[in-house]
Design a protein around this motif. Structure first.
Motif, PDB file in Angstrom:
ATOM      1  N   ILE A 359      53.447 101.419 113.209  1.00  0.00           N
ATOM      2  CA  ILE A 359      52.849 101.777 114.498  1.00  0.00           C
ATOM      3  C   ILE A 359      52.398 103.229 114.467  1.00  0.00           C
ATOM      4  CG2 ILE A 359      53.216 101.883 116.994  1.00  0.00           C
ATOM      5  CD1 ILE A 359      55.484  99.796 116.500  1.00  0.00           C
ATOM      6  N   ASP A 361      48.275 105.590 114.593  1.00  0.00           N
ATOM      7  CA  ASP A 361      46.875 105.448 115.008  1.00  0.00           C
ATOM      8  C   ASP A 361      46.086 104.525 114.091  1.00  0.00           C
ATOM      9  OD1 ASP A 361      47.324 107.092 117.147  1.00  0.00           O
ATOM     10  OD2 ASP A 361      46.586 108.915 116.172  1.00  0.00           O
ATOM     11  N   GLN A 363      47.260 102.059 112.189  1.00  0.00           N
ATOM     12  CA  GLN A 363      47.694 100.674 112.357  1.00  0.00           C
ATOM     13  C   GLN A 363      47.182 100.092 113.674  1.00  0.00           C
ATOM     14  OE1 GLN A 363      49.220  98.799 110.100  1.00  0.00           O
ATOM     15  NE2 GLN A 363      49.247 100.493 108.645  1.00  0.00           N
ATOM     16  N   LEU A 364      47.161 100.909 114.721  1.00  0.00           N
ATOM     17  CA  LEU A 364      46.666 100.425 116.008  1.00  0.00           C
ATOM     18  C   LEU A 364      45.170 100.107 115.942  1.00  0.00           C
ATOM     19  CD1 LEU A 364      48.636 102.784 118.424  1.00  0.00           C
ATOM     20  CD2 LEU A 364      49.018 100.344 118.025  1.00  0.00           C
ATOM     21  N   ASP A 368      43.377  96.442 116.583  1.00  0.00           N
ATOM     22  CA  ASP A 368      42.160  96.207 117.376  1.00  0.00           C
ATOM     23  C   ASP A 368      41.147  95.370 116.592  1.00  0.00           C
ATOM     24  OD1 ASP A 368      42.992  97.543 119.637  1.00  0.00           O
ATOM     25  OD2 ASP A 368      42.153  99.471 119.021  1.00  0.00           O
ATOM     26  N   LYS A 429      49.086  95.172 121.912  1.00  0.00           N
ATOM     27  CA  LYS A 429      48.841  96.596 121.728  1.00  0.00           C
ATOM     28  C   LYS A 429      49.624  97.416 122.747  1.00  0.00           C
ATOM     29  CE  LYS A 429      45.204 100.041 121.205  1.00  0.00           C
ATOM     30  NZ  LYS A 429      43.737 100.298 121.210  1.00  0.00           N
ATOM     31  N   LEU A 432      53.275  97.614 121.709  1.00  0.00           N
ATOM     32  CA  LEU A 432      53.483  98.529 120.596  1.00  0.00           C
ATOM     33  C   LEU A 432      53.451  99.983 121.047  1.00  0.00           C
ATOM     34  CD1 LEU A 432      51.318  96.904 117.764  1.00  0.00           C
ATOM     35  CD2 LEU A 432      53.788  96.754 118.082  1.00  0.00           C
ATOM     36  N   ILE A 433      52.510 100.300 121.943  1.00  0.00           N
ATOM     37  CA  ILE A 433      52.347 101.695 122.362  1.00  0.00           C
ATOM     38  C   ILE A 433      53.438 102.112 123.345  1.00  0.00           C
ATOM     39  CG2 ILE A 433      50.852 103.269 123.665  1.00  0.00           C
ATOM     40  CD1 ILE A 433      48.450 101.795 122.444  1.00  0.00           C
ATOM     41  N   ARG A 437      56.227 102.838 120.343  1.00  0.00           N
ATOM     42  CA  ARG A 437      55.795 104.212 120.039  1.00  0.00           C
ATOM     43  C   ARG A 437      56.313 105.228 121.051  1.00  0.00           C
ATOM     44  NH1 ARG A 437      49.649 106.001 120.504  1.00  0.00           N
ATOM     45  NH2 ARG A 437      50.362 106.341 122.665  1.00  0.00           N
TER      46      ARG A 437
END
Length: 581
Positions: A359, A361, A363-364, A368, A429, A432-433, A437
């Motif tokens: 996790i 930037d 990977q995010l 997407d 997403k 995860l954030i 994160r």
């Protein structure tokens, strides 16, 4: 040409130039590792010069000693390999090298010990990186471990004595069969672990009798047929994780938690989540709380005319159950849930293990790209989980399936593991954030559901928190933190094994063990220090706890039978949602 069935190819002794080549290869691998590490950290990595010098000296000394032992013992002419020192990294037990030829054949023994020596060297180098962000260091160690697992000599046909012997005996048929397996996996985009044809939903897996009594765009509600004349008045509602199929809790009858709970005299309901498609692209966490868990809780309460339910949340559904309890508490409706059981669930992600390494930037952005259709294909999530245990869940099957050409074993748990589900892109997403994160769930008021700020510390609902001692997805340190954020009475239990086998451990199996403390403990370390070990399944402990909370029973009649109350049967369990691909 006829050959003895037990004959093993005897490679010749490497020449000096070949030994120099391998030394050069090791040096180049070390350089690539350091360059990769620098890239991960974004700058030149600071090393403790004294520590590095010590590691290099140790590597040189052990490498020289390895060759010296090999030569002194007669090399390929010796009858038995010289045993390495007891404290040497080459003396480790390793299932990859279980074949006796790895130790009894001098050449393979040399390959094995050399690989283990290089592995120890590279791992120590990765650990010697200092003065960088802990996450960057953890990424380096994870990448190093993954690379070393991939380059193991057991993964290569001509370096693995088991594969060499199998190839001789079969005349190469194992390699042809392995190629068929590999091409089939490439076509479906997923590594196969078991024989999928051996199991059929509703016949010998997910076969506990019951009816689907409600269907929404998000889930189906299954009510299971009672097997006792009386049942607990307070029903049980199970929320499996929607990142997997629900039948991890209803495998073959002898392993089914659902069947076992029904047989103990519990009214069991279970939510079967719909695997995401493009129509679910806008779903967020609020939907799984409001239109999923709370809706199901109210449905069961209204059907049976009871004030509350016992709820179980497994993994991500357990995380969501904690948020659901917080929302109900904020609304003054906490009494809708008599108790909450958490199977390997996390709410505080500060010690969430190697999954956090996926996790960032980059990977995010990849998430997407992979979710452009509005949902994430479950095969990508399965691959991520496999990477966490690459040696066991990837390379072990590369050897067995592709190199040895073995038939796939019929294994219900592995069948379930490969039966992937898709995830709504926006929910995934956001999860995860905000949770993994930013760890917002444990900050009071940082997350709002349907406009209502939630606070886990206000939850007074009695809780049963189960963790797995060897869990690589929800580490015990992370699961323990649940006890630090809830305010009601809590029973914490540590089960033997991991994220799946630690949960799915029926009493009839007589496997593993669990640890409990009669008194609350202030920390995980204190719990471990004072815990009592009990052999076998922890399920009876949970049953004693839940029946102790609400011991009243009622006769099985009316709505206690699936489809006989106000909600009529729509179809037989396990329902159509679990069959959708």
């Amino acid at each position: 040409m006829a050959m003895e069935s037990q004959q093993t190819i005897e490679p010749r002794l490497p020449t000096l130039s070949e030994m120099q080549q391998w030394t050069n290869v090791i040096g180049r691998a070390q350089q690539l590792l350091m360059e990769h590490a620098a890239g991960v950290a974004g700058h030149a990595l600071p090393f403790d010069a004294e520590a590095i010098a010590g590691i290099q000296t140790s590597f040189a000394d052990e490498g020289l000693a390895l060759w010296q032992r090999f030569i002194d013992s007669g090399g390929l002419l010796r009858e038995q390999p010289a045993a390495p020192p007891a404290d040497s990294p080459t003396a480790r037990r390793d299932r990859r090298f279980a074949d006796p030829a790895w130790t009894q054949n001098p050449f393979y023994d040399l390959i094995r010990q050399s690989y283990l020596l290089v592995s120890d060297y590279m791992t120590r180098l990765a650990d010697a990186v200092d003065g960088v962000d802990p996450k960057a260091k953890a990424k380096l160690r994870f990448a190093t471990s993954g690379m070393l697992d991939a380059m193991a000599p057991s993964n290569f046909a001509m370096m693995n004595p088991t594969v060499v012997q199998k190839t001789i005996e079969s005349g190469g048929e194992n390699l042809v069969k392995g190629l068929k397996h590999m091409l089939a996996d490439m076509q479906k985009g997923q590594l196969t672990h078991t024989d999928g044809a051996a199991f059929e939903l509703g016949r010998n897996i997910a076969s506990t009798p019951g009816k689907v009594i409600k269907e929404t765009p998000l889930y189906q509600l299954i009510h299971y047929e009672p097997t006792t004349p009386r049942v607990l008045e307070t029903p049980l509602l199970i929320f499996p994780p929607w990142i997997n199929r629900f039948y991890i809790l209803d495998l073959t009858p002898e392993k089914s938690f659902v069947k076992w709970a029904v047989d103990q005299g519990i009214s069991v309901f279970l939510v079967s989540w719909k695997s995401a498609d493009a129509s679910m692209k806008d779903l967020i966490w609020d939907d799984y709380i409001l239109h999923g868990q709370i809706d199901a809780i109210d449905t069961v309460r209204d059907l049976l005319g009871v004030p509350s339910v016992h709820a179980i949340g497994y993994c991500v559904a357990g995380t969501t159950l904690a948020a659901t309890l917080a929302l109900l508490t904020a609304r003054g409706e906490a009494d809708k849930v008599a108790s909450a059981t958490f199977f390997t669930a996390q709410v505080d992600f500060t010690q969430a293990g190697d999954l956090t390494l996926f996790i960032d930037d980059e990977q995010l952005k990849l998430v997407d790209q992979l979710s452009s259709s509005g949902f994430l294909d479950g095969r990508y999530m399965a691959a991520t989980f496999n990477l966490l245990r690459g040696r066991d869940l990837i390379w072990n099957y590369v050897v067995n399936n592709y190199l040895l050409g073995q038939d796939y074993p019929p294994f219900d748990l592995l069948h379930w593991n490969g039966d992937t589900t898709n995830l709504p892109a926006r929910w995934h997403k956001d999860y995860l954030i905000r949770l993994y994160r930013d760890n917002l769930l444990v900050t009071p008021g940082a997350i709002s559901i349907d406009g209502t700020p939630i606070d886990l510390s206000l939850i007074q609902t009695p809780a049963y928190v189960q963790a797995g001692r060897e869990d690589h997805i929800a580490p015990i340190e992370s699961v323990w933190k649940l006890t630090e954020h809830l305010s009601g009475p809590i029973r914490f239990l540590l089960a033997g094994s991991g994220h799946i086998a630690g949960v799915i451990n029926p009493p009839s199996a007589g496997k593993y063990q669990y640890w409990t403390c009669d008194e609350d403990q202030p920390s995980l370390a204190d719990f471990i220090a004072h815990a009592k070990e009990t052999p076998g399944s922890w399920w009876p402990d949970w049953l004693e706890w839940i029946t102790g909370l609400t011991p009243a029973t009622v006769a099985v009649k009316g709505g206690r039978r699936p489809g006989k109350g106000r909600l009529k049967a729509l179809e037989d369990a396990p329902g159509r949602y679990v069959r959708q691909r």
